[in-house]
Design a protein around this motif. Structure first.
Motif, PDB file in Angstrom:
ATOM      1  N   THR A 193       0.853  -1.188   0.000  1.00 29.77           N
ATOM      2  CA  THR A 193       0.000   0.000   0.000  1.00 29.77           C
ATOM      3  C   THR A 193       0.887   1.235   0.000  1.00 29.77           C
ATOM      4  O   THR A 193       1.944   1.237   0.621  1.00 29.77           O
ATOM      5  CB  THR A 193      -0.902   0.033   1.253  1.00 29.77           C
ATOM      6  OG1 THR A 193      -0.072  -0.103   2.406  1.00 29.77           O
ATOM      7  CG2 THR A 193      -1.905  -1.084   1.238  1.00 29.77           C
ATOM      8  N   SER A 194       0.438   2.252  -0.716  1.00 32.34           N
ATOM      9  CA  SER A 194       1.214   3.492  -0.781  1.00 32.34           C
ATOM     10  C   SER A 194       0.824   4.384   0.380  1.00 32.34           C
ATOM     11  O   SER A 194      -0.306   4.883   0.426  1.00 32.34           O
ATOM     12  CB  SER A 194       0.949   4.227  -2.090  1.00 32.34           C
ATOM     13  OG  SER A 194       1.429   3.472  -3.147  1.00 32.34           O
ATOM     14  N   GLY A 195       1.755   4.590   1.283  1.00 31.00           N
ATOM     15  CA  GLY A 195       1.505   5.498   2.390  1.00 31.00           C
ATOM     16  C   GLY A 195       2.100   6.856   2.085  1.00 31.00           C
ATOM     17  O   GLY A 195       2.638   7.084   1.010  1.00 31.00           O
ATOM     18  N   MET A 196       2.005   7.783   3.033  1.00 32.52           N
ATOM     19  CA  MET A 196       2.513   9.138   2.818  1.00 32.52           C
ATOM     20  C   MET A 196       4.049   9.147   2.795  1.00 32.52           C
ATOM     21  O   MET A 196       4.664   9.976   2.162  1.00 32.52           O
ATOM     22  CB  MET A 196       2.011  10.080   3.921  1.00 32.52           C
ATOM     23  CG  MET A 196       0.530  10.394   3.809  1.00 32.52           C
ATOM     24  SD  MET A 196       0.085  11.130   2.222  1.00 32.52           S
ATOM     25  CE  MET A 196       0.664  12.793   2.477  1.00 32.52           C
ATOM     26  N   SER A 197       4.666   8.212   3.555  1.00 35.14           N
ATOM     27  CA  SER A 197       6.120   8.262   3.629  1.00 35.14           C
ATOM     28  C   SER A 197       6.763   7.050   2.949  1.00 35.14           C
ATOM     29  O   SER A 197       7.883   6.689   3.264  1.00 35.14           O
ATOM     30  CB  SER A 197       6.554   8.344   5.092  1.00 35.14           C
ATOM     31  OG  SER A 197       5.926   7.318   5.827  1.00 35.14           O
ATOM     32  N   GLY A 198       6.057   6.408   2.072  1.00 34.16           N
ATOM     33  CA  GLY A 198       6.655   5.298   1.340  1.00 34.16           C
ATOM     34  C   GLY A 198       5.680   4.155   1.186  1.00 34.16           C
ATOM     35  O   GLY A 198       4.465   4.323   1.304  1.00 34.16           O
ATOM     36  N   LEU A 199       6.254   3.007   0.925  1.00 35.58           N
ATOM     37  CA  LEU A 199       5.448   1.826   0.657  1.00 35.58           C
ATOM     38  C   LEU A 199       5.326   0.997   1.941  1.00 35.58           C
ATOM     39  O   LEU A 199       6.325   0.762   2.625  1.00 35.58           O
ATOM     40  CB  LEU A 199       6.167   1.012  -0.415  1.00 35.58           C
ATOM     41  CG  LEU A 199       5.345   0.044  -1.231  1.00 35.58           C
ATOM     42  CD1 LEU A 199       4.402   0.781  -2.159  1.00 35.58           C
ATOM     43  CD2 LEU A 199       6.281  -0.839  -2.060  1.00 35.58           C
ATOM     44  N   ASP A 200       4.104   0.584   2.264  1.00 32.85           N
ATOM     45  CA  ASP A 200       3.909  -0.310   3.408  1.00 32.85           C
ATOM     46  C   ASP A 200       3.576  -1.689   2.870  1.00 32.85           C
ATOM     47  O   ASP A 200       2.751  -1.822   1.961  1.00 32.85           O
ATOM     48  CB  ASP A 200       2.744   0.167   4.283  1.00 32.85           C
ATOM     49  CG  ASP A 200       3.022   1.531   4.898  1.00 32.85           C
ATOM     50  OD1 ASP A 200       4.206   1.911   4.948  1.00 32.85           O
ATOM     51  OD2 ASP A 200       2.060   2.201   5.307  1.00 32.85           O
ATOM     52  N   ILE A 201       4.220  -2.710   3.427  1.00 25.93           N
ATOM     53  CA  ILE A 201       3.913  -4.076   2.990  1.00 25.93           C
ATOM     54  C   ILE A 201       3.313  -4.829   4.170  1.00 25.93           C
ATOM     55  O   ILE A 201       3.944  -4.954   5.226  1.00 25.93           O
ATOM     56  CB  ILE A 201       5.158  -4.787   2.451  1.00 25.93           C
ATOM     57  CG1 ILE A 201       5.528  -4.123   1.117  1.00 25.93           C
ATOM     58  CG2 ILE A 201       4.888  -6.255   2.170  1.00 25.93           C
ATOM     59  CD1 ILE A 201       6.865  -3.656   1.019  1.00 25.93           C
ATOM     60  N   THR A 202       2.073  -5.285   3.980  1.00 33.02           N
ATOM     61  CA  THR A 202       1.374  -6.004   5.036  1.00 33.02           C
ATOM     62  C   THR A 202       1.306  -7.471   4.631  1.00 33.02           C
ATOM     63  O   THR A 202       0.969  -7.780   3.479  1.00 33.02           O
ATOM     64  CB  THR A 202      -0.054  -5.450   5.210  1.00 33.02           C
ATOM     65  OG1 THR A 202       0.030  -4.037   5.349  1.00 33.02           O
ATOM     66  CG2 THR A 202      -0.732  -6.048   6.419  1.00 33.02           C
ATOM     67  N   VAL A 203       1.627  -8.352   5.548  1.00 32.01           N
ATOM     68  CA  VAL A 203       1.611  -9.779   5.247  1.00 32.01           C
ATOM     69  C   VAL A 203       0.451 -10.429   6.021  1.00 32.01           C
ATOM     70  O   VAL A 203       0.339 -10.275   7.246  1.00 32.01           O
ATOM     71  CB  VAL A 203       2.952 -10.438   5.612  1.00 32.01           C
ATOM     72  CG1 VAL A 203       2.954 -11.914   5.221  1.00 32.01           C
ATOM     73  CG2 VAL A 203       4.106  -9.712   4.915  1.00 32.01           C
ATOM     74  N   LEU A 204      -0.423 -11.112   5.292  1.00 25.43           N
ATOM     75  CA  LEU A 204      -1.580 -11.778   5.882  1.00 25.43           C
ATOM     76  C   LEU A 204      -1.444 -13.276   5.664  1.00 25.43           C
ATOM     77  O   LEU A 204      -0.753 -13.722   4.745  1.00 25.43           O
ATOM     78  CB  LEU A 204      -2.870 -11.299   5.196  1.00 25.43           C
ATOM     79  CG  LEU A 204      -3.059  -9.788   5.025  1.00 25.43           C
ATOM     80  CD1 LEU A 204      -4.299  -9.529   4.162  1.00 25.43           C
ATOM     81  CD2 LEU A 204      -3.219  -9.106   6.372  1.00 25.43           C
ATOM     82  N   ASP A 205      -2.124 -14.046   6.494  1.00 28.16           N
ATOM     83  CA  ASP A 205      -2.136 -15.485   6.203  1.00 28.16           C
ATOM     84  C   ASP A 205      -3.280 -15.788   5.231  1.00 28.16           C
ATOM     85  O   ASP A 205      -4.007 -14.885   4.804  1.00 28.16           O
ATOM     86  CB  ASP A 205      -2.218 -16.314   7.493  1.00 28.16           C
ATOM     87  CG  ASP A 205      -3.520 -16.090   8.236  1.00 28.16           C
ATOM     88  OD1 ASP A 205      -4.476 -15.552   7.607  1.00 28.16           O
ATOM     89  OD2 ASP A 205      -3.604 -16.441   9.425  1.00 28.16           O
ATOM     90  N   THR A 206      -3.449 -17.061   4.873  1.00 21.96           N
ATOM     91  CA  THR A 206      -4.438 -17.417   3.841  1.00 21.96           C
ATOM     92  C   THR A 206      -5.853 -17.012   4.238  1.00 21.96           C
ATOM     93  O   THR A 206      -6.706 -16.770   3.373  1.00 21.96           O
ATOM     94  CB  THR A 206      -4.390 -18.929   3.593  1.00 21.96           C
ATOM     95  OG1 THR A 206      -3.022 -19.316   3.554  1.00 21.96           O
ATOM     96  CG2 THR A 206      -5.036 -19.308   2.283  1.00 21.96           C
TER      97      THR A 206
END
Lengths: 791, 299
Positions: A194-207
């Motif tokens: 996801t594009s945040g204000m200060s860069g890219l955020d990467i969220t990891v979810l399970d299945t």
């Protein structure tokens, strides 16, 4: 023993001395003049008529899946998103019948536009398909974003959604909520960027969609899956100052070490088989092996006779075949269509034997590329092999291509055909590298010098030889009304200044858009002969004329700054109110002269840039091809080159004024014919122009469709579409252009080294660091060295 | 095989055996020198005698005549000679002077030595950057000049341009030359100097009649080194001003570098041969002078 040790040491040292010398014996691994080891043959898969568009093509479980937006009703523009699947050989195309796109929420307000976009199809390690969808609803007046959502849904074999994960919460509260992409690793973990204000955020979810961890504020990058099942972020890495792959270490919940990507790996795709990721350059596809940081060329489009411009949805299968889509357009029917191509690798030696003609280029032109592919598809005797030197350029060194080409030439690796469009053709001609093409034209059964526009050929000659072939040309000149700039073609600097002095109202004498550097560059390109005597090598920048030219150029702005007021004062008005009295122009065809003539009140004269010889107009061409004197296949090379000069080719590919006399005359005759209007009547306008209304188009939903009496018609946008319909050219006007062409003796100077020196010095003058006289003195010194070196 | 080689070796005289053995051990070096220097130079000579590498035909001296008639070559040669004539003697004399000063008992001697050697450690690109700032029309040197009421000078685009590069050349090379002279000075036998002192010789006499004579091999070496370095000043000039500098900064290497890009290999080869001959003549002359001047000392 000691003696033997000494002997052994001496022998080792001798061997150490010898080994480096063997370095020169290395066999070149990438022989650019050799034939390729293998090529790819395309097999076209025909798609049903309703499939006009293909996206999100992926491979999973030995099947190909792709998405298409099918038009159900052309009148109402009703469409349906569908997912299709087929075998990897293109057979058994079936639709996932139960797939339906996300239901949009209902909004009661008026003027709300909402839509759903299926952003990607993802295959997990079990072969199940997932779709990532995004809906948005917006009201335009007054503008308001009413809502949007992101949903990841798992599909069964029929396309029916069996479970969904709402990803909207990941961006809730953001000012500009947006999910860039969703990728899954081989363990079923879901990575959401996801594009945040200060860069890219990467969220990891399970299945199941439950949050595992989040890595925030990363530099922008592209999430993609690697062939080993991991997910990586491809992007710029500050610590190594390069683009790199950063694979996720799921157990450590962090990025692993950065793996530098090759300089040309900008367009990166998920990996497959032996290749961690795949990347695509202009003409090739490469596989990148992250362990060894090695890239392997998988395919060269041109070697496989494919134009890569319209290639999309690239997918490399584990068995090495490549699947992609190609948008083909039929120029005759005017209709385009999408096709799926399955490319299978075959050894080059399996192809029918043809004589190879090598063509070297430092920057391939689009129409040249098309002609090469066309020639290779049809010629039974010859095959053009492209040596694309632009591959040698790097971000740090943009001149590496030309340097490599020069080194190859001196080493005797000389191609049959040289694309001299962007190369120093004069130097090559002077070294005896280029054949005189007149020999080939004179011997050709169909072509002849008189069948071509001879004045342009003459202007292109070096020592009476035609060393380059070009299919079309453009005339660069300066125009004005004879009553203002004076009758008769051409002028010198004194006459030019006199015209300026006589027109004090002309504060933008050549128009609003021209800036200092552009004017100086254009003026010099057209009048370099005034300052340089190419025969004697004498340079005359210090005579005073050049200082005057600099001072005149200094009247123009440094940069063009857009001002809202300019919207209301185009060149027509500036010319009408006397602020502009002339115009720099490039004549691509006869037609373009019509509106220029009308803008100047119905009559123009070609003045060119001011020079002592009163000859400040020139030709330019985009393609320049030459046959080298060392070619062993000159007949084959000519067979390729001659095609560009034929009337059939020139009629179908005009891009400028045609060199073929027959087509040139046809173009001139066409410009003298009154064109048929569209559906509406022609409305006379001041200066001889007419406006034609196409009353089948209504873009503002009012009742005045095609109403010629509507006063709002002047702005051109209210009722229907309007088209300027200028008065046809007269025979006298056509003759005026032909006379101009016949009087031009030079091509635009494209000596980049020369222009660089002049513009570098001129920038000091424009910046106020030096006087015009000092600048002229310095330019005189530097340019005289350059010319002396080349003389 | 071993016995055959032994039999053959026994039949040869010791001198012949030594020659063959020497040749075998020298072969790698000879092969290397031949591959990377001698053969390429022969190719250069061949290139200088043909019309074109693309369609070659024998041109005899045409390329040389063309080269000597070329205005750019003439200017580059004149500028290079002018630079070398000014910079080389200055580099030799100043470094000798500094070495003599540092030989005397002065305070902070080791600091001075380090100070003069420090330019050797600075990369050329950084030096050039500093020089650009110093000699910019709005740079520090002009600021200083203007403090005294004089007008600023456009250093790199005026007749002063070579002066800037001479200063840069000296700054860069004095330290190394100085070390060579200091080493040579320390090798002069003390007893001779002491004897001269006892016999009433002053410092000037000692310098001209003893020190300079003992220094003559080092003087020759430093001169040759400075001469070679003066030919290599192209690197600094190129970084300062690019391919086509203004006025006197256009050197022979600019000419050669530029014509290489224009594929004019014939003229380039001729220039390389001419330059080699010139260097050989200059160095041979220096050797002859040194032989004559320093022979009695060496004996």
């Amino acid at each position: 023993v000691r003696k033997n040790i000494k002997r052994l040491l001496a022998a080792i040292l001798v061997a150490a001395l010898l080994i480096p010398m063997l370095a020169g014996c290395r066999r070149s691994q990438d022989n650019i003049f050799g034939t390729p080891e293998f090529v790819f043959l395309p097999e076209i898969v025909s798609l049903p008529d309703e499939v006009q568009y293909v996206s999100n093509l992926i491979y999973s479980n030995d099947r190909i899946f792709f998405m298409s937006e099918v038009i159900l009703n052309e009148m109402t523009w009703e469409t349906e998103l569908r997912i299709y699947s087929m075998n990897t050989d293109g057979t058994n195309l079936t639709r996932l019948e139960n797939f339906t796109r996300l239901e949009l929420p209902q909004f009661d307000q008026e003027g709300v536009y909402s839509w759903v976009d299926v952003r990607s199809i993802i295959a997990d390690s079990n072969g199940s398909l997932w779709v990532f969808e995004n809906w948005q609803a917006t009201r335009w007046e007054p503008y308001e974003q009413l809502g949007q959502g992101f949903l990841l849904s798992k599909l069964d074999d029929t396309g029916a959604k069996i479970s969904s994960i709402d990803l909207s919460a990941l961006v809730a509260g953001e000012e500009f909520p947006w999910i860039d992409s969703v990728v899954m690793d081989s363990f079923g973990n879901i990575y959401v960027s996801t594009s945040g204000m200060s860069g890219l955020d990467i969220t990891v979810l399970d299945t199941n969609g439950d949050l595992q961890f989040k890595i925030a504020d990363q530099p922008w990058g592209q999430l993609l899956s690697m062939s080993d099942g991991r997910v990586a972020l491809a992007g710029y890495v500050e610590s190594i100052q390069k683009r790199a792959l950063r694979p996720f270490d799921h157990a450590a919940r962090a990025f692993g070490d950065a793996i530098p990507l090759p300089d040309n790996a900008w367009d990166v795709y998920p990996g497959t088989g032996d290749y961690s990721v795949i990347f695509r350059t202009g003409n090739s596809i490469f596989g990148f092996i992250s362990e060894t940081e090695e890239s392997v060329r998988l395919l060269n489009w041109l070697e496989s006779n494919i134009i890569p411009d319209s290639i999309g949805n690239l997918t490399v299968l584990p068995d090495g075949r490549i699947i992609c889509t190609n948008w083909s357009y039929n120029m005759i029917t005017g209709r385009g269509g999408i096709e799926v191509m399955i490319l299978s690798r075959i050894p080059y030696s399996d192809l029918p034997v043809r004589t190879i003609i090598t063509l070297a280029s430092a920057q391939l032109n689009w129409s040249l590329l098309h002609q090469i592919v066309q020639f290779n598809r049809t010629s039974l005797e010859y095959r053009i092999q492209i040596i694309d030197y632009s591959d040698f350029n790097t971000d740090e060194d943009r001149s590496a291509a030309i340097r490599k080409l020069s080194t190859d030439i001196i080493a005797g690796n000389i191609p049959d055909i040289l694309d001299v469009s962007n190369l120093p053709v004069a130097q090559y001609a002077a070294r005896g590298l280029l054949e005189d093409l007149y020999t080939f034209i004179d011997a050709d059964p169909e072509l002849s010098r008189s069948g071509l526009v001879e004045a342009v050929l003459k202007a292109s000659e070096f020592d009476g030889k035609l060393v380059r072939m070009f299919p079309s040309f453009i005339v660069n000149t300066v125009i004005g009304h004879p009553s203002v700039v004076g009758p008769g073609e051409g002028w010198n600097m004194a006459e030019f200044r006199a015209v300026l002095d006589a027109n004090p109202r002309a504060d933008k004498p050549m128009g609003e858009w021209l800036i200092k550097t552009n004017f100086l560059e254009a003026a010099l390109m057209n009048s370099m002969d005034q300052y340089i005597d190419w025969e004697t090598g004498r340079v005359h920048f210090d005579t005073g004329d050049y200082a005057q030219l600099l001072e005149f150029a200094n009247m123009f702005p440094d940069v063009f700054v857009w001002d809202d007021d300019m919207m209301w004062e185009g060149p027509d008005q500036m010319i009408a109110n006397g602020r502009q009295i002339m115009m720099q122009t490039n004549l691509w065809d006869f037609e373009s002269l019509k509106w220029q003539r009308d803008m100047f009140g119905g009559e123009i004269v070609f003045k060119g840039f001011p020079t002592d010889s009163r000859q400040g107009s020139s030709f330019t061409s985009f393609i320049g091809l030459a046959i080298t004197t060392r070619s062993n296949n000159k007949d084959g090379a000519w067979e390729f080159l001659r095609e560009f000069l034929t009337s059939d080719w020139q009629r179908a590919n005009f891009n400028g004024m045609p060199v073929n006399k027959e087509v040139f005359d046809e173009m001139a005759a066409q410009a003298m014919v009154e064109r048929e209007g569209w559906n509406g009547p022609a409305i006379p306008m001041p200066g001889g122009r007419r406006i034609i209304i196409d009353d089948t188009v209504d873009d503002d939903d009012d009742d005045s469709l095609g109403d010629v009496a509507d006063p709002e018609i002047d702005d051109g946008w209210d009722d229907g579409w309007w088209f300027p319909q200028d008065k046809p050219l007269t025979q006298q006007e056509v003759d005026q252009i032909i006379n101009l062409i016949n009087s031009i003796t030079n091509f635009t100077n494209t000596n980049q080294e020369l222009m660089f020196i002049i513009m570098e010095d001129a920038s000091d003058f424009f910046n106020g660091r030096r006087s015009a006289q000092d600048t002229a003195r310095i330019t005189q010194s530097r340019v005289s060295r350059l010319i002396a070196e080349q003389s | 095989l071993k016995s055959k080689i032994s039999d053959y070796a026994e039949r040869l005289s010791k001198r012949q055996r030594d020659n063959i053995g020497g040749a075998i051990w020298l072969a790698p070096s000879i092969l290397g020198v031949a591959t990377f220097y001698i053969i390429p130079f022969c190719v250069v000579i061949y290139f200088s005698l043909i019309t074109s590498t693309i369609n070659p035909s024998f041109a005899f001296l045409d390329n040389y005549i063309n080269l000597f008639g070329n205005r750019a070559f003439q200017e580059a040669t004149a500028n290079t000679i002018k630079f070398s004539v000014v910079a080389v003697p200055l580099a030799v004399a100043l470094s000798l002077l500094i070495a003599l000063m540092l030989e005397a008992r002065i305070p902070l001697k080791s600091y001075f030595r380090t100070f003069f050697l420090s330019p050797l450690m600075v990369p050329v690109a950084s030096v050039v950057l500093i020089w650009q700032v110093l000699f910019h029309p709005n740079g520090a040197v002009n600021e200083l000049i203007m403090l005294f009421g004089a007008r600023g000078i456009d250093w790199m685009q005026s007749e002063f341009s070579q002066f800037v590069v001479v200063v840069l050349f000296l700054w860069k090379n004095l330290g190394f030359n100085m070390i060579l002279f200091m080493a040579a000075l320390s090798n002069i036998p003390r007893e001779i100097l002491e004897t001269a002192e006892v016999e009433g010789a002053g410092p000037i006499r000692k310098l001209f009649y003893i020190k300079l004579r003992y220094l003559s091999p080092t003087l020759l070496f430093v001169t040759i080194l400075s001469l070679i370095n003066s030919f290599k000043v192209f690197r600094e000039v190129y970084l300062l001003t690019g391919d086509y500098p203004y006025g006197d900064l256009y050197m022979l290497q600019h000419f050669m570098n530029n014509i290489f890009r224009f594929l004019d290999y014939q003229r380039l080869a001729a220039a390389a041969v001419v330059m080699t001959i010139a260097m050989v003549i200059i160095i041979a002359t220096l050797f002859i002078a040194e032989n004559r001047y320093g022979r009695d000392v060496e004996e």
